[in-house]
Scaffold this motif. Structure first.
Motif, mmCIF file in Angstrom:
data_model
loop_
_atom_site.group_PDB
_atom_site.id
_atom_site.type_symbol
_atom_site.label_atom_id
_atom_site.label_comp_id
_atom_site.label_asym_id
_atom_site.label_seq_id
_atom_site.Cartn_x
_atom_site.Cartn_y
_atom_site.Cartn_z
ATOM 1 N N UNK A 162 0.750 -1.174 -0.049
ATOM 2 C CA UNK A 162 -0.006 0.060 0.116
ATOM 3 C C UNK A 162 0.885 1.234 0.114
ATOM 4 N N UNK A 163 2.212 1.325 0.056
ATOM 5 C CA UNK A 163 3.020 2.364 -0.093
ATOM 6 C C UNK A 163 2.602 3.573 -1.088
ATOM 7 N N UNK A 164 2.468 2.946 -2.429
ATOM 8 C CA UNK A 164 1.954 3.665 -3.501
ATOM 9 C C UNK A 164 0.815 4.545 -2.922
ATOM 10 N N UNK A 165 -0.152 3.892 -2.337
ATOM 11 C CA UNK A 165 -1.425 5.051 -1.773
ATOM 12 C C UNK A 165 -0.995 5.857 -0.821
ATOM 13 N N UNK A 166 -0.096 5.534 -0.008
ATOM 14 C CA UNK A 166 0.300 6.504 1.039
ATOM 15 C C UNK A 166 0.951 7.849 0.310
ATOM 16 N N UNK A 167 1.868 7.398 -0.961
ATOM 17 C CA UNK A 167 2.405 8.432 -1.443
ATOM 18 C C UNK A 167 1.538 9.367 -2.588
ATOM 19 N N UNK A 168 0.334 8.873 -2.731
ATOM 20 C CA UNK A 168 -0.707 9.390 -3.554
ATOM 21 C C UNK A 168 -1.380 10.268 -2.474
ATOM 22 N N UNK A 169 -1.581 9.863 -1.443
ATOM 23 C CA UNK A 169 -2.482 10.551 -0.606
ATOM 24 C C UNK A 169 -1.835 11.975 0.128
ATOM 25 N N UNK A 170 -0.582 11.640 0.373
ATOM 26 C CA UNK A 170 0.497 12.876 0.824
ATOM 27 C C UNK A 170 0.552 14.086 0.103
ATOM 28 N N UNK A 171 0.557 13.913 -1.459
ATOM 29 C CA UNK A 171 0.537 15.402 -2.025
ATOM 30 C C UNK A 171 -0.829 15.858 -2.276
ATOM 31 N N UNK A 172 -1.767 15.162 -2.141
ATOM 32 C CA UNK A 172 -3.108 15.609 -2.007
ATOM 33 C C UNK A 172 -3.671 16.376 -0.874
ATOM 34 N N UNK A 173 -2.906 15.847 0.243
ATOM 35 C CA UNK A 173 -2.884 16.551 1.562
ATOM 36 C C UNK A 173 -2.428 17.832 1.492
ATOM 37 N N UNK A 174 -1.161 17.707 1.241
ATOM 38 C CA UNK A 174 -0.295 19.100 1.128
ATOM 39 C C UNK A 174 -0.801 20.108 0.058
ATOM 40 N N UNK A 175 -1.138 19.602 -1.113
ATOM 41 C CA UNK A 175 -1.984 20.411 -1.891
ATOM 42 C C UNK A 175 -3.287 21.282 -1.575
ATOM 43 N N UNK A 176 -3.924 20.567 -0.699
ATOM 44 C CA UNK A 176 -5.258 21.101 -0.180
ATOM 45 C C UNK A 176 -4.772 22.155 0.885
ATOM 46 N N UNK A 177 -3.937 22.037 1.945
ATOM 47 C CA UNK A 177 -3.468 22.726 2.816
ATOM 48 C C UNK A 177 -2.864 24.089 2.183
ATOM 49 N N UNK A 178 -1.938 23.708 1.057
ATOM 50 C CA UNK A 178 -1.256 24.934 0.203
ATOM 51 C C UNK A 178 -2.349 25.889 -0.295
#
Length: 132
Positions: free
Chosen positions: A104-120
């Motif tokens: 599931x590592x790829x799913x974590x790596x997909x979720x992280x930029x989504x989170x950062x983008x939303x916060x930014x």
């Protein structure tokens, strides 16, 4: 953000002076807001609670489903570790991390930029309103 080159008010204050305090949140009964650094923005700032409330449960669910046997509640308690986990869930700096071979590592790596983008994006909207 992962490279720690995200321009926060703390970095700005260190480079050219001014206030290092967060311009996005306001805490009751506090004279000055907390220092705005990456940990504050991603893990603590009240202005982004809605984003954390929406996306962090997805991190928690992925942790439960992963083969790395991670208790996300332990990570959530330490805001510095939470920030590191959001940015790099497989970081060797973390005592609780997602293994390099976890399916599931790829799913974590997909979720992280989504989170950062939303916060930014939310931060930019808040700061633009402040400039007016």
């Amino acid at each position: 953000m992962l490279c720690e080159n995200y321009f926060t008010y703390e970095i700005r204050a260190n480079q050219s002076g001014g206030s290092p305090h967060c311009h996005s949140c306001s805490l009751p009964n506090q004279i000055e807001n907390p220092v705005e650094n990456l940990v504050h923005i991603l893990s603590e700032c009240a202005a982004y609670d809605d984003i954390r409330n929406r996306i962090l449960p997805e991190f928690s669910l992925l942790c439960q489903q992963s083969t790395s046997n991670i208790n996300f509640a332990d990570i959530y308690l330490d805001k510095s570790k939470l920030c590191q986990f959001i940015l790099e869930p497989s970081s060797l700096n973390l005592s609780h991390r997602i293994g390099q071979n976890d399916p599931l590592l790829h799913k974590f790596f997909a979720l992280s930029p989504d989170f950062c983008y939303a916060v930014h994006n939310s931060r930019m909207k808040i700061l633009k309103k402040e400039d007016k």
